[in-house]
Design a protein around this motif. Structure first.
Motif, PDB file in Angstrom:
ATOM      1  N   ARG A 280      28.462  13.788   1.816  1.00 13.27           N
ATOM      2  CA  ARG A 280      28.283  14.880   2.786  1.00 13.27           C
ATOM      3  C   ARG A 280      29.524  15.774   2.823  1.00 13.27           C
ATOM      4  O   ARG A 280      29.410  16.998   2.854  1.00 13.27           O
ATOM      5  CB  ARG A 280      28.010  14.306   4.177  1.00 13.27           C
ATOM      6  CG  ARG A 280      26.635  13.720   4.342  1.00 13.27           C
ATOM      7  CD  ARG A 280      26.346  13.358   5.795  1.00 13.27           C
ATOM      8  NE  ARG A 280      27.087  12.203   6.241  1.00 13.27           N
ATOM      9  CZ  ARG A 280      26.657  10.942   6.173  1.00 13.27           C
ATOM     10  NH1 ARG A 280      25.465  10.685   5.678  1.00 13.27           N
ATOM     11  NH2 ARG A 280      27.398   9.963   6.607  1.00 13.27           N
ATOM     12  N   ALA A 281      30.703  15.160   2.811  1.00  8.90           N
ATOM     13  CA  ALA A 281      31.948  15.939   2.855  1.00  8.90           C
ATOM     14  C   ALA A 281      32.097  16.810   1.604  1.00  8.90           C
ATOM     15  O   ALA A 281      32.485  17.974   1.702  1.00  8.90           O
ATOM     16  CB  ALA A 281      33.151  15.001   2.996  1.00  8.90           C
TER      17      ALA A 281
ATOM     18  N   HIS B 221      22.364  21.580   1.906  1.00  5.60           N
ATOM     19  CA  HIS B 221      21.617  20.342   1.695  1.00  5.60           C
ATOM     20  C   HIS B 221      21.001  19.873   3.002  1.00  5.60           C
ATOM     21  O   HIS B 221      21.430  20.275   4.082  1.00  5.60           O
ATOM     22  CB  HIS B 221      22.530  19.255   1.123  1.00  5.60           C
ATOM     23  CG  HIS B 221      23.628  18.850   2.065  1.00  5.60           C
ATOM     24  ND1 HIS B 221      24.752  19.623   2.272  1.00  5.60           N
ATOM     25  CD2 HIS B 221      23.761  17.781   2.875  1.00  5.60           C
ATOM     26  CE1 HIS B 221      25.534  19.025   3.148  1.00  5.60           C
ATOM     27  NE2 HIS B 221      24.961  17.910   3.542  1.00  5.60           N
ATOM     28  N   ARG B 222      20.016  19.034   2.884  1.00  7.27           N
ATOM     29  CA  ARG B 222      19.397  18.400   4.047  1.00  7.27           C
ATOM     30  C   ARG B 222      19.728  16.923   3.962  1.00  7.27           C
ATOM     31  O   ARG B 222      19.507  16.298   2.921  1.00  7.27           O
ATOM     32  CB  ARG B 222      17.885  18.616   4.031  1.00  7.27           C
ATOM     33  CG  ARG B 222      17.085  17.768   4.982  1.00  7.27           C
ATOM     34  CD  ARG B 222      17.041  18.388   6.381  1.00  7.27           C
ATOM     35  NE  ARG B 222      16.462  17.512   7.352  1.00  7.27           N
ATOM     36  CZ  ARG B 222      15.184  17.494   7.716  1.00  7.27           C
ATOM     37  NH1 ARG B 222      14.337  18.332   7.153  1.00  7.27           N
ATOM     38  NH2 ARG B 222      14.761  16.659   8.626  1.00  7.27           N
ATOM     39  N   ASP B 223      20.268  16.360   5.015  1.00  7.63           N
ATOM     40  CA  ASP B 223      20.658  14.956   5.038  1.00  7.63           C
ATOM     41  C   ASP B 223      19.632  14.156   5.823  1.00  7.63           C
ATOM     42  O   ASP B 223      19.439  14.386   7.014  1.00  7.63           O
ATOM     43  CB  ASP B 223      22.055  14.822   5.659  1.00  7.63           C
ATOM     44  CG  ASP B 223      22.611  13.419   5.527  1.00  7.63           C
ATOM     45  OD1 ASP B 223      22.084  12.629   4.722  1.00  7.63           O
ATOM     46  OD2 ASP B 223      23.584  13.110   6.234  1.00  7.63           O
ATOM     47  N   TYR B 224      18.968  13.237   5.133  1.00  7.89           N
ATOM     48  CA  TYR B 224      18.043  12.313   5.777  1.00  7.89           C
ATOM     49  C   TYR B 224      18.782  10.992   5.991  1.00  7.89           C
ATOM     50  O   TYR B 224      19.085  10.282   5.029  1.00  7.89           O
ATOM     51  CB  TYR B 224      16.813  12.075   4.898  1.00  7.89           C
ATOM     52  CG  TYR B 224      15.885  13.259   4.792  1.00  7.89           C
ATOM     53  CD1 TYR B 224      15.032  13.585   5.840  1.00  7.89           C
ATOM     54  CD2 TYR B 224      15.848  14.037   3.643  1.00  7.89           C
ATOM     55  CE1 TYR B 224      14.160  14.668   5.742  1.00  7.89           C
ATOM     56  CE2 TYR B 224      14.974  15.113   3.537  1.00  7.89           C
ATOM     57  CZ  TYR B 224      14.144  15.425   4.589  1.00  7.89           C
ATOM     58  OH  TYR B 224      13.288  16.487   4.492  1.00  7.89           O
TER      59      TYR B 224
ATOM     60  N   THR C 111      26.469   4.511   8.280  1.00  8.43           N
ATOM     61  CA  THR C 111      27.666   3.681   8.143  1.00  8.43           C
ATOM     62  C   THR C 111      28.220   3.625   6.723  1.00  8.43           C
ATOM     63  O   THR C 111      29.250   3.000   6.501  1.00  8.43           O
ATOM     64  CB  THR C 111      27.352   2.244   8.593  1.00  8.43           C
ATOM     65  OG1 THR C 111      26.260   1.749   7.811  1.00  8.43           O
ATOM     66  CG2 THR C 111      26.994   2.196  10.070  1.00  8.43           C
ATOM     67  N   CYS C 112      27.588   4.275   5.778  1.00  3.11           N
ATOM     68  CA  CYS C 112      27.987   4.213   4.371  1.00  3.11           C
ATOM     69  C   CYS C 112      29.142   5.180   4.094  1.00  3.11           C
ATOM     70  O   CYS C 112      29.005   6.392   4.280  1.00  3.11           O
ATOM     71  CB  CYS C 112      26.773   4.553   3.502  1.00  3.11           C
ATOM     72  SG  CYS C 112      27.133   4.930   1.788  1.00  3.11           S
ATOM     73  N   ARG C 113      30.275   4.640   3.614  1.00  4.23           N
ATOM     74  CA  ARG C 113      31.423   5.522   3.356  1.00  4.23           C
ATOM     75  C   ARG C 113      31.181   6.443   2.169  1.00  4.23           C
ATOM     76  O   ARG C 113      31.699   7.543   2.112  1.00  4.23           O
ATOM     77  CB  ARG C 113      32.711   4.730   3.205  1.00  4.23           C
ATOM     78  CG  ARG C 113      32.841   3.950   1.941  1.00  4.23           C
ATOM     79  CD  ARG C 113      34.166   3.207   1.920  1.00  4.23           C
ATOM     80  NE  ARG C 113      34.338   2.516   0.660  1.00  4.23           N
ATOM     81  CZ  ARG C 113      35.484   2.389   0.058  1.00  4.23           C
ATOM     82  NH1 ARG C 113      36.577   2.871   0.608  1.00  4.23           N
ATOM     83  NH2 ARG C 113      35.575   1.757  -1.077  1.00  4.23           N
ATOM     84  N   TRP C 114      30.388   6.000   1.182  1.00  3.51           N
ATOM     85  CA  TRP C 114      30.090   6.865   0.034  1.00  3.51           C
ATOM     86  C   TRP C 114      29.150   7.988   0.450  1.00  3.51           C
ATOM     87  O   TRP C 114      29.218   9.095  -0.076  1.00  3.51           O
ATOM     88  CB  TRP C 114      29.518   6.049  -1.123  1.00  3.51           C
ATOM     89  CG  TRP C 114      30.500   5.007  -1.560  1.00  3.51           C
ATOM     90  CD1 TRP C 114      30.381   3.658  -1.421  1.00  3.51           C
ATOM     91  CD2 TRP C 114      31.792   5.233  -2.142  1.00  3.51           C
ATOM     92  NE1 TRP C 114      31.513   3.039  -1.887  1.00  3.51           N
ATOM     93  CE2 TRP C 114      32.394   3.976  -2.341  1.00  3.51           C
ATOM     94  CE3 TRP C 114      32.498   6.380  -2.510  1.00  3.51           C
ATOM     95  CZ2 TRP C 114      33.661   3.836  -2.900  1.00  3.51           C
ATOM     96  CZ3 TRP C 114      33.755   6.234  -3.066  1.00  3.51           C
ATOM     97  CH2 TRP C 114      34.323   4.982  -3.259  1.00  3.51           C
TER      98      TRP C 114
END
Length: 140
Positions: free
Chosen positions: A75-76, A85-88, A67-70
């Motif tokens: 990610r964008a 990258h790997r997103d946790y 839910t974090c806009r930052w």
């Protein structure tokens, strides 16, 4: 009778106009504020994150929430610049939350390279992080 109906129709149209304007302003305002906000460089923190990053199979690891806009902007940015990258996502994955807790941080996004950590979102800092990863950390 016709006059009353036209008055009601006019009132309904005014209310709809204000509602539509409010919805438009509500969705456009954050983008406008982001565009006006200067991009301050956030200092990178040196450290040994090689073990965590190596386990991801990518040069960068992102810790985020859904839910974090930052976090979404991070990610964008990485996707737009073709940076692997790997997103946790720590509010969805218990394993991601466990790894995040080892960092001792309390906010997101956090972006790690093998030797540096960025806490927060900054385009300038992300660009620096993606280019200095190969540089060794000076001894303390």
């Amino acid at each position: 009778m016709i006059r009353t109906s036209l008055d009601r129709l006019g009132s309904v149209l005014i209310v709809l106009l204000f509602l539509g304007g409010g919805l438009l302003a509500g969705t456009a305002a954050p983008r406008l504020l982001d565009a006006l906000r200067p991009d301050h460089e956030i200092p990178l923190q040196a450290g040994d994150f090689a073990g965590l990053v190596a386990g991801s199979g990518t040069p960068l690891v992102v810790f985020s929430t859904s839910t974090c806009r930052w976090c979404a902007r991070t990610r964008a940015y990485l996707a737009d610049h073709g940076i692997a990258h790997r997103d946790y996502v720590i509010d969805i994955s218990p394993e991601a939350k466990r790894l995040y807790d080892t960092l001792g941080e309390q906010g997101v996004p956090i972006v790690l390279s093998a030797h540096h950590k960025l806490v927060g979102f900054s385009r300038k800092s992300l660009a620096n992080l993606s280019t200095i990863d190969a540089q060794p950390v000076p001894p303390r």
